[in-house]
Write a protein that holds these residues in place. Structure first.
Motif, PDB file in Angstrom:
ATOM      1  N   ALA A  43      60.515 -63.621  11.148  1.00  0.00           N
ATOM      2  CA  ALA A  43      61.089 -62.489  10.420  1.00  0.00           C
ATOM      3  C   ALA A  43      59.991 -61.728   9.676  1.00  0.00           C
ATOM      4  O   ALA A  43      59.985 -60.491   9.634  1.00  0.00           O
ATOM      5  N   LEU A  47      58.988 -57.810  10.177  1.00  0.00           N
ATOM      6  CA  LEU A  47      58.959 -56.868   9.047  1.00  0.00           C
ATOM      7  C   LEU A  47      57.589 -56.224   8.887  1.00  0.00           C
ATOM      8  O   LEU A  47      57.496 -55.011   8.634  1.00  0.00           O
ATOM      9  N   ALA A  50      57.189 -53.635  11.678  1.00  0.00           N
ATOM     10  CA  ALA A  50      57.994 -52.436  11.402  1.00  0.00           C
ATOM     11  C   ALA A  50      57.362 -51.611  10.283  1.00  0.00           C
ATOM     12  O   ALA A  50      57.281 -50.381  10.374  1.00  0.00           O
ATOM     13  N   GLY A  51      56.893 -52.273   9.251  1.00  0.00           N
ATOM     14  CA  GLY A  51      56.251 -51.556   8.148  1.00  0.00           C
ATOM     15  C   GLY A  51      54.963 -50.877   8.585  1.00  0.00           C
ATOM     16  O   GLY A  51      54.683 -49.736   8.220  1.00  0.00           O
TER      17      GLY A  51
END
Length: 174
Positions: A43, A47, A50-51
């Motif tokens: 996860a 994240l 994506a960031g």
């Protein structure tokens, strides 16, 4: 004596069982925590990806906006028409090249800087164009090479200034 051996064996089984139980408990406890760590790590990677993607995309758009706002319009300078006879192998008829050229400059103040040097630029054009053979101008590749060579010669003549490009308005080989 048999009772003593049985008692020792039972004690050994109890000790092994006691040692085995905590290890089994550790394995049961370690296995779920390892799954949780792996899921949490996955996860976290998602994240971060994506960031990072958002960061690069948003900064790319900002850079494009800044670049679009700082683009200056090009300045064009017409040069006089040039007419030269092309080099031939003696037996062929004389062929001529008539060319109209425009220089693309990066900014307006450069016009004043290269105007006094224009005779040097025209001389560089004349001497190079007289060396050409008609076959040197065949096809788009020939014109591209001509454009690149003229750009190089202009930049050498007006150094340390630089032009963006040499543009053709008219080319006639006769």
């Amino acid at each position: 004596m048999a009772d003593a051996k049985a008692a020792v064996a039972e004690d050994a089984d109890i000790e092994e069982g006691a040692e085995a139980a905590p290890e089994g408990a550790k394995k049961k406890f370690a296995l779920p925590s390892m799954k949780v760590l792996m899921i949490g790590g996955a996860a976290l990677v998602v994240l971060l990806a994506a960031g990072g993607g958002y960061y690069f995309i948003s900064h790319k758009h900002e850079a494009a906006k800044v670049e679009a706002s700082t683009v200056k319009p090009a300045v064009f300078v017409d040069l006089p028409e040039v007419l030269v006879n092309l080099s031939n192998s003696g037996s062929e008829r004389t062929q001529y090249l008539k060319i109209k050229i425009v220089l693309e400059l990066p900014d307006q103040p450069m016009v004043a800087q290269i105007t006094p040097i224009m005779p040097r630029v025209m001389d560089a054009f004349q001497t190079y164009l007289r060396e050409l053979r008609p076959s040197d101008l065949d096809g788009s590749a020939g014109l591209y090479r001509l454009k690149e060579e003229l750009t190089r010669r202009v930049n050498a003549s007006i150094a340390p200034n630089r032009i963006n490009a040499v543009l053709f308005k008219e080319i006639v080989v006769q």
